[in-house]
Design a protein around this motif. Structure first.
Motif, PDB file in Angstrom:
ATOM      1  N   ALA A  81       5.278   3.786   9.934  1.00 51.72           N
ATOM      2  CA  ALA A  81       4.573   3.127   9.038  1.00 51.72           C
ATOM      3  C   ALA A  81       5.340   2.392   7.958  1.00 51.72           C
ATOM      4  O   ALA A  81       5.094   1.334   7.474  1.00 51.72           O
ATOM      5  CB  ALA A  81       3.524   4.110   8.492  1.00 51.72           C
ATOM      6  N   VAL A  82       6.235   2.994   7.580  1.00 49.62           N
ATOM      7  CA  VAL A  82       7.354   2.362   6.339  1.00 49.62           C
ATOM      8  C   VAL A  82       8.018   1.247   6.935  1.00 49.62           C
ATOM      9  O   VAL A  82       7.934   0.011   6.306  1.00 49.62           O
ATOM     10  CB  VAL A  82       8.034   3.602   5.963  1.00 49.62           C
ATOM     11  CG1 VAL A  82       9.291   2.695   4.860  1.00 49.62           C
ATOM     12  CG2 VAL A  82       7.517   4.496   4.949  1.00 49.62           C
ATOM     13  N   VAL A  83       8.527   1.370   8.042  1.00 48.64           N
ATOM     14  CA  VAL A  83       9.129   0.333   8.665  1.00 48.64           C
ATOM     15  C   VAL A  83       8.344  -0.953   8.843  1.00 48.64           C
ATOM     16  O   VAL A  83       8.568  -2.320   8.379  1.00 48.64           O
ATOM     17  CB  VAL A  83      10.047   0.574   9.957  1.00 48.64           C
ATOM     18  CG1 VAL A  83      10.512  -0.764  10.644  1.00 48.64           C
ATOM     19  CG2 VAL A  83      11.140   1.510   9.658  1.00 48.64           C
ATOM     20  N   ILE A  84       7.114  -0.700   9.656  1.00 47.54           N
ATOM     21  CA  ILE A  84       6.186  -1.959   9.850  1.00 47.54           C
ATOM     22  C   ILE A  84       5.818  -2.556   8.487  1.00 47.54           C
ATOM     23  O   ILE A  84       5.626  -3.549   8.508  1.00 47.54           O
ATOM     24  CB  ILE A  84       5.191  -1.422  10.719  1.00 47.54           C
ATOM     25  CG1 ILE A  84       5.411  -0.755  12.023  1.00 47.54           C
ATOM     26  CG2 ILE A  84       4.032  -2.267  10.754  1.00 47.54           C
ATOM     27  CD1 ILE A  84       4.677  -0.053  12.905  1.00 47.54           C
ATOM     28  N   ASN A  85       5.338  -1.741   7.669  1.00 46.88           N
ATOM     29  CA  ASN A  85       4.778  -2.397   6.348  1.00 46.88           C
ATOM     30  C   ASN A  85       5.970  -2.971   5.414  1.00 46.88           C
ATOM     31  O   ASN A  85       5.552  -3.481   4.417  1.00 46.88           O
ATOM     32  CB  ASN A  85       3.989  -1.444   5.697  1.00 46.88           C
ATOM     33  CG  ASN A  85       2.713  -1.116   6.392  1.00 46.88           C
ATOM     34  OD1 ASN A  85       1.649  -2.093   6.459  1.00 46.88           O
ATOM     35  ND2 ASN A  85       2.472  -0.258   7.254  1.00 46.88           N
TER      36      ASN A  85
ATOM     37  N   PRO B 140       6.554  -9.829  14.730  1.00 49.71           N
ATOM     38  CA  PRO B 140       7.581  -9.912  13.620  1.00 49.71           C
ATOM     39  C   PRO B 140       7.475  -8.956  12.595  1.00 49.71           C
ATOM     40  O   PRO B 140       6.306  -8.504  11.988  1.00 49.71           O
ATOM     41  CB  PRO B 140       7.758 -11.371  12.930  1.00 49.71           C
ATOM     42  CG  PRO B 140       6.160 -11.869  12.823  1.00 49.71           C
ATOM     43  CD  PRO B 140       5.402 -11.307  14.295  1.00 49.71           C
ATOM     44  N   LEU B 141       8.579  -8.256  12.480  1.00 50.14           N
ATOM     45  CA  LEU B 141       8.577  -7.332  11.298  1.00 50.14           C
ATOM     46  C   LEU B 141       9.417  -7.974  10.029  1.00 50.14           C
ATOM     47  O   LEU B 141      10.254  -8.907  10.347  1.00 50.14           O
ATOM     48  CB  LEU B 141       9.303  -6.160  11.639  1.00 50.14           C
ATOM     49  CG  LEU B 141       8.650  -5.243  12.943  1.00 50.14           C
ATOM     50  CD1 LEU B 141       9.426  -4.179  13.207  1.00 50.14           C
ATOM     51  CD2 LEU B 141       7.173  -4.626  12.116  1.00 50.14           C
ATOM     52  N   PRO B 142       8.990  -7.627   8.844  1.00 49.73           N
ATOM     53  CA  PRO B 142       7.979  -6.562   8.408  1.00 49.73           C
ATOM     54  C   PRO B 142       6.666  -7.540   8.452  1.00 49.73           C
ATOM     55  O   PRO B 142       6.809  -8.815   8.443  1.00 49.73           O
ATOM     56  CB  PRO B 142       8.249  -6.354   7.071  1.00 49.73           C
ATOM     57  CG  PRO B 142       9.093  -7.321   6.660  1.00 49.73           C
ATOM     58  CD  PRO B 142       9.961  -7.715   7.851  1.00 49.73           C
ATOM     59  N   LYS B 143       5.621  -7.060   8.516  1.00 49.31           N
ATOM     60  CA  LYS B 143       4.342  -7.601   8.172  1.00 49.31           C
ATOM     61  C   LYS B 143       4.012  -8.033   7.061  1.00 49.31           C
ATOM     62  O   LYS B 143       4.535  -7.479   5.991  1.00 49.31           O
ATOM     63  CB  LYS B 143       3.043  -6.717   8.908  1.00 49.31           C
ATOM     64  CG  LYS B 143       3.349  -6.179  10.375  1.00 49.31           C
ATOM     65  CD  LYS B 143       2.978  -7.514  11.146  1.00 49.31           C
ATOM     66  CE  LYS B 143       3.083  -7.106  12.741  1.00 49.31           C
ATOM     67  NZ  LYS B 143       4.063  -6.786  13.283  1.00 49.31           N
ATOM     68  N   GLY B 144       3.041  -8.961   6.884  1.00 50.54           N
ATOM     69  CA  GLY B 144       2.787  -9.529   5.388  1.00 50.54           C
ATOM     70  C   GLY B 144       3.529 -10.762   5.092  1.00 50.54           C
ATOM     71  O   GLY B 144       4.289 -11.130   5.947  1.00 50.54           O
TER      72      GLY B 144
ATOM     73  N   ARG C 181      -2.160 -10.037   7.961  1.00 51.14           N
ATOM     74  CA  ARG C 181      -0.660  -9.598   7.867  1.00 51.14           C
ATOM     75  C   ARG C 181       0.241  -9.973   9.100  1.00 51.14           C
ATOM     76  O   ARG C 181       1.439 -10.442   8.804  1.00 51.14           O
ATOM     77  CB  ARG C 181      -0.661  -7.955   7.764  1.00 51.14           C
ATOM     78  CG  ARG C 181      -1.235  -7.563   6.238  1.00 51.14           C
ATOM     79  CD  ARG C 181      -1.093  -5.917   6.116  1.00 51.14           C
ATOM     80  NE  ARG C 181       0.119  -5.369   6.358  1.00 51.14           N
ATOM     81  CZ  ARG C 181       1.157  -5.549   5.447  1.00 51.14           C
ATOM     82  NH1 ARG C 181       0.887  -6.146   4.152  1.00 51.14           N
ATOM     83  NH2 ARG C 181       2.167  -5.031   5.610  1.00 51.14           N
ATOM     84  N   PHE C 182      -0.394  -9.960  10.102  1.00 49.91           N
ATOM     85  CA  PHE C 182       0.426 -10.600  11.125  1.00 49.91           C
ATOM     86  C   PHE C 182       0.861 -12.105  11.111  1.00 49.91           C
ATOM     87  O   PHE C 182       1.834 -12.478  11.243  1.00 49.91           O
ATOM     88  CB  PHE C 182      -0.407 -10.242  12.686  1.00 49.91           C
ATOM     89  CG  PHE C 182       0.149 -10.940  13.775  1.00 49.91           C
ATOM     90  CD1 PHE C 182       1.295 -10.466  14.458  1.00 49.91           C
ATOM     91  CD2 PHE C 182      -0.563 -12.469  14.220  1.00 49.91           C
ATOM     92  CE1 PHE C 182       1.933 -11.295  15.542  1.00 49.91           C
ATOM     93  CE2 PHE C 182      -0.057 -12.944  15.506  1.00 49.91           C
ATOM     94  CZ  PHE C 182       1.238 -12.328  16.121  1.00 49.91           C
ATOM     95  N   MET C 183      -0.396 -12.754  10.789  1.00 51.59           N
ATOM     96  CA  MET C 183      -0.083 -14.096  10.666  1.00 51.59           C
ATOM     97  C   MET C 183       0.870 -14.603   9.471  1.00 51.59           C
ATOM     98  O   MET C 183       1.584 -15.422   9.578  1.00 51.59           O
ATOM     99  CB  MET C 183      -1.589 -14.780  10.445  1.00 51.59           C
ATOM    100  CG  MET C 183      -2.484 -14.735  11.560  1.00 51.59           C
ATOM    101  SD  MET C 183      -4.050 -15.128  11.271  1.00 51.59           S
ATOM    102  CE  MET C 183      -3.726 -17.187  11.232  1.00 51.59           C
ATOM    103  N   GLN C 184       0.729 -13.899   8.327  1.00 57.19           N
ATOM    104  CA  GLN C 184       1.831 -14.237   7.255  1.00 57.19           C
ATOM    105  C   GLN C 184       3.163 -13.928   7.412  1.00 57.19           C
ATOM    106  O   GLN C 184       3.947 -14.438   6.910  1.00 57.19           O
ATOM    107  CB  GLN C 184       1.161 -13.484   5.938  1.00 57.19           C
ATOM    108  CG  GLN C 184      -0.321 -13.642   5.270  1.00 57.19           C
ATOM    109  CD  GLN C 184      -0.689 -12.578   4.341  1.00 57.19           C
ATOM    110  OE1 GLN C 184      -0.124 -11.635   4.395  1.00 57.19           O
ATOM    111  NE2 GLN C 184      -1.635 -13.453   3.498  1.00 57.19           N
ATOM    112  N   ALA C 185       3.268 -13.144   8.438  1.00 55.95           N
ATOM    113  CA  ALA C 185       4.638 -12.814   8.839  1.00 55.95           C
ATOM    114  C   ALA C 185       5.440 -13.853   9.310  1.00 55.95           C
ATOM    115  O   ALA C 185       6.618 -13.780   9.755  1.00 55.95           O
ATOM    116  CB  ALA C 185       4.748 -11.517   9.811  1.00 55.95           C
ATOM    117  N   PHE C 186       4.873 -15.010   9.948  1.00 58.18           N
ATOM    118  CA  PHE C 186       5.503 -15.969  10.605  1.00 58.18           C
ATOM    119  C   PHE C 186       5.942 -17.123   9.374  1.00 58.18           C
ATOM    120  O   PHE C 186       6.527 -18.157   9.631  1.00 58.18           O
ATOM    121  CB  PHE C 186       4.363 -16.750  11.356  1.00 58.18           C
ATOM    122  CG  PHE C 186       4.439 -16.041  12.641  1.00 58.18           C
ATOM    123  CD1 PHE C 186       5.294 -16.614  13.595  1.00 58.18           C
ATOM    124  CD2 PHE C 186       3.514 -15.087  13.020  1.00 58.18           C
ATOM    125  CE1 PHE C 186       5.130 -15.539  15.026  1.00 58.18           C
ATOM    126  CE2 PHE C 186       3.524 -14.223  14.226  1.00 58.18           C
ATOM    127  CZ  PHE C 186       4.464 -14.683  15.204  1.00 58.18           C
TER     128      PHE C 186
END
Length: 300
Positions: free
Chosen positions: A10-14, A232-236, A283-288
């Protein structure tokens, strides 16, 4: 033990600030070693399986071609009418079939036009085919001709949108291929940006394979949106970070297209135009929205 693993994931994804800084340090070095892609006065055709893919993959490339005197067309293969959760939410129904899904398609086409306008693409360079969301692979493989495919969500077996390229065309691979060839003949692109056949989404793979069959290899560059392993990581929203190659694109010869701060801002504004998608996938879309976009001369 399981709880610990879930907490770390959870920490890594966010990716709070400390993790994001470490991510940026590592991948900035990796991505900066990739060869840099440059765009000049191209006749660019962006192949978008659904409304929003054009902004996720290629908003920076679109801006750069236009700034350098080129022309851009965007071709949407579907109208995004197969996103069941989205249709259910927007229409407040537990059975988003028929009218609800068709209304979602109309809405998403309107959002796509707004996103394109924010990127500077002229209205007459926007082309919708209206083939079935989540059905492109079936058209090409199981319904090449003859009996049309029937969408389980829109409940239709033909192009239902009056403003599509071929309203009423049957949902067959033959119709899809004919319309794609019509667009190629009209646009005469010098560069085509297409989804990679390695993308996790079946519609994306279908469009990528069709592009490989119909477009000369030297004019093609491929991108990935559904890249696997939470990529892609991180999300957001992290516009200061690089976009690294997706796990599903491992081994492909990636090229990076650096984006200016102004281009990243315009990319975010284009994504925000896809309001129906941002409600569920922000959050997925913003990660691009990153320092760069990635393209490969090979699709697989």
């Amino acid at each position: 033990m399981l709880l610990t693993v879930l907490l770390v994931a959870a920490v890594v994804i966010n990716a709070p600030s400390m993790v994001a800084r470490g991510y940026g340090f590592y991948y900035r070095l990796t991505v900066n070693r990739l060869p840099q892609m440059t765009l000049a006065g191209e006749r660019l055709l962006v192949l978008s399986p659904h409304p929003d893919d054009e902004s996720l993959c290629c908003a920076g490339a679109i801006q750069q071609v236009l700034k350098r005197g080129g022309e851009v067309w965007v071709l949407w293969f579907t109208s995004g009418d197969g996103f069941e959760w989205d249709a259910a939410l927007l229409q407040d129904t537990l059975r988003p079939q028929g009218r609800a899904s068709l209304e979602l398609g109309q809405r998403r086409m309107g959002e796509a036009r707004l996103a394109a306008r924010r990127l500077g693409v002229p209205p007459d360079h926007l082309i919708f085919l209206g083939y079935p969301d989540r059905g492109l692979r079936a058209l090409l493989e199981r319904h090449p001709q003859g009996t049309p495919y029937r969408s389980r969500l829109t409940l239709v077996s033909h192009v239902p949108y009056a403003d599509a390229l071929s309203p009423g065309a049957p949902y067959t691979g033959e119709s899809l291929r004919r319309d794609f060839r019509r667009v190629l003949e009209r646009v005469q692109p010098t560069l085509v940006l297409a989804p990679s056949p390695r993308d996790a989404h079946a519609d994306h793979r279908a469009v990528g394979l069709l592009a490989q069959q119909e477009v000369a290899a030297g004019r093609l560059r491929f991108w990935i949106v559904h890249g696997g392993l939470e990529w892609p990581l991180p999300k957001g929203l992290h516009p200061q970070l690089p976009l690294e190659p997706a796990p599903r694109g491992k081994g492909l010869p990636w090229q990076r297209l650096p984006l200016s701060p102004e281009e990243r801002t315009a990319k975010l504004e284009a994504l925000q135009a896809h309001a129906s998608q941002m409600r569920l996938l922000a959050r997925f879309m913003q990660a691009f929205v990153r320092q760069n976009e990635l393209f490969s001369p090979r699709g697989e």
